[in-house]
Design an enzyme around this catalytic site. Structure first.
Site, mmCIF file in Angstrom:
data_model
loop_
_atom_site.group_PDB
_atom_site.id
_atom_site.type_symbol
_atom_site.label_atom_id
_atom_site.label_comp_id
_atom_site.label_asym_id
_atom_site.label_seq_id
_atom_site.Cartn_x
_atom_site.Cartn_y
_atom_site.Cartn_z
ATOM 1 N N LYS A 167 -4.788 2.611 0.302
ATOM 2 C CA LYS A 167 -4.862 3.040 1.800
ATOM 3 C C LYS A 167 -6.362 3.622 1.818
ATOM 4 O O LYS A 167 -7.212 3.902 0.846
ATOM 5 C CB LYS A 167 -3.774 3.987 1.878
ATOM 6 N N ASP A 187 0.782 -1.193 0.065
ATOM 7 C CA ASP A 187 0.128 -0.023 0.079
ATOM 8 C C ASP A 187 0.784 1.196 0.103
ATOM 9 O O ASP A 187 2.043 1.246 -0.131
ATOM 10 C CB ASP A 187 -0.808 -0.045 1.099
ATOM 11 N N MET A 217 -1.569 9.356 12.315
ATOM 12 C CA MET A 217 -2.463 9.676 11.339
ATOM 13 C C MET A 217 -3.294 11.068 12.004
ATOM 14 O O MET A 217 -4.382 11.082 12.016
ATOM 15 C CB MET A 217 -3.447 8.580 11.165
#
Ligand code: SAH
Length: 465
Positions: free
Chosen positions: A270, A248, A383
């Site tokens: 992703k 990914d 994230m």
């Protein structure tokens, strides 16, 4: 070639070592590891040699070398620190047509000791003919990293099964095909990880039912944060033997380039990507490919078990009976912290560290902010770029000091790494004019102040000082 490479059987044979110091000891150790009976001749024999040869049939002779010491020996090593004595030993030995190695003077004797990588019964030996021993040592280091520790186990197992395989396949080509498949397949992997019983079972199964349904294997591998030098040996080995690669966006180009060239590559994207495949589809694809008999590499950024959904993928494999292995990788927190010079814990700054997801589920955070207020706790947000303003605000509102240092690390461990620092109150203003690129990691806590002095990566200032 200047020399004929050869492995000698010296078990229970007499071998003469002239010399009684450290260098002699090193050679004696090798001879003993090969089962030889050693005769040591030297005016002085050091204590370590005496201790090492304390019980056995070996002879320790406290005297100068003479011709009779060569009686009944098959190999001679001259290892004194006196080159005249060494040459005399070499001449006498060669007059009797014996092989003799003179330490540090290849030309004086007629045998050289190679550098070796020992995975017995697999032994790799190589030499530069005495021209550049340091080069041989450097080469050895390279090979040490290339050959898994379990290689010896694998060879021993293959030896055990040899007759069985011979009985099953009368033609040499069939045997070769069988072994080529087994030695890079799941049975070999089991042997390398130390599960010899499991490996044997798989070999037996393959032998009994060469036509039965073949089943491959899935390798869930952590590709680390970006710098390919941070891969583990095991990751690299599995990357180079897989038939299919599912990767990914987080896996760096440099890491991907180390996978087997003629493998099939499947980009599975992703979450936020337009072309992303839903997680369930990825799980099903892994099962399907493995059931076709393929060795499937599921390559993930960082560590598969840290915000990687690796658990979900192997749950499906486990329930479908597909064999798998998990290889840890350097997670972004470790990689970015190291390359930014920000220790995650430090006696004067932080006694604990917490990894937190900064990804908003349904637009809201289900995080327990009250557990993140301790000034002695470092927080690492994965994230978190989109939610950064919110993260800072929540921390301040719940009571963490607005002056708490914070760092945003962009594309950590890669050539494009950038580190922005500020406080919970200022960081958003600081990065506003910057074109920050994903992926980014956020570190909060007083350890961030150490970046100023410990920043070593891509730091020209360090060179100038
Ligand atoms: N399994 C991965 C994390 C996956 S979640 C691991 O162990 O590292 C994805 C998040 O990881 C990104 O949003 C980012 O916060 C972080 N990340 C991964 N690689 C990074 C890198 N090279 N630099 C900065 N952050 C990174």
């Amino acid at each position: 070639m200047d020399y004929l490479p050869l492995f000698l059987q010296v078990r229970n044979q007499n071998c003469l070592v002239v010399g009684g110091g450290d260098i002699a000891l090193r050679k004696i150790r090798l001879l003993k590891a090969s089962g030889a009976i050693v005769r040591v001749v030297a005016r002085e024999i050091c204590k370590d040699i005496r201790v090492f040869l304390a019980d056995g049939d070996d002879q320790l002779l406290n005297k100068s070398f003479d011709e009779q010491d060569l009686d009944d020996v098959c190999l001679v090593i001259a290892a004194t620190d006196d080159s005249v004595v060494n040459q005399q030993v070499a001449l006498s030995a060669q007059r009797r047509h014996l092989f003799v190695n003179v330490v540090d003077d290849a030309d004086a004797g007629n045998a050289v000791m190679p550098a070796i990588v020992d995975r017995s019964p697999v032994v790799v030996a190589f030499s530069t003919g005495g021209k550049a021993p340091v080069l041989a040592r450097l080469l050895r280091q390279k090979l040490e990293t290339l050959l898994p520790q379990g290689y010896g186990r694998l060879a021993a197992l293959a030896g055990e099964c040899r007759d069985m395989v011979k009985a099953k396949f009368s033609h040499i080509n069939d045997r070769r095909y069988f072994w080529e498949k087994v030695l890079v397949g799941p049975a070999a992997e089991k042997a390398l990880t130390g599960d010899l019983k499991g490996a044997r079972k798989l070999i037996d199964q393959t032998l009994q039912s060469s036509s039965a349904q073949k089943i491959g294997e899935v390798y869930l591998v952590g590709g680390g944060p970006g710098d390919p030098d941070l891969l583990t040996f095991k990751a690299l080995r599995l990357m180079q033997q897989s038939d299919v690669v599912l990767h990914d966006r987080l896996v760096s180009e440099d890491v991907l380039a180390l996978c087997r060239r003629d493998a099939d590559y499947i980009y599975v994207g992703k979450k936020r990507d337009r072309h992303a495949r839903p997680q369930e589809e990825i799980n099903a694809l892994l099962v399907q490919l493995a059931k076709e008999g393929k060795r499937v590499l599921r390559l993930k950024g960082g560590d598969p078990f840290i915000f990687g959904r690796g658990g979900e993928e192997i749950e499906t494999l486990a329930s479908e009976g597909v064999p798998f292995q998990v290889v840890p990788g350097i997670t972004a927190a470790s990689g970015c912290a190291s390359y930014a010079g920000i220790p995650l814990t430090h006696r004067d700054h932080a006694q604990s560290v917490r990894f937190v997801t900064g990804h908003l589920k349904d637009g809201s955070y289900a995080l327990n902010w009250n557990e993140m207020l301790d000034p002695g706790q470092t927080l690492v947000f994965y994230m978190g770029l989109l939610g950064l303003p919110r993260i800072c605000q929540e921390l301040i509102d719940h009571g963490r000091d607005a002056q708490t240092p914070i760092a945003l690390i962009q594309q950590g461990t890669t050539r494009n790494q950038k580190v922005f620092t500020g406080t919970l109150a200022t960081i958003n203003k600081i990065i506003e004019p910057e074109k920050v690129k994903a992926p980014t990691l956020i570190i909060v806590g007083s350890v961030v102040t150490l970046h100023e002095i410990l920043n070593w990566y891509n730091n020209d200032k360090l060179l100038k000082q």
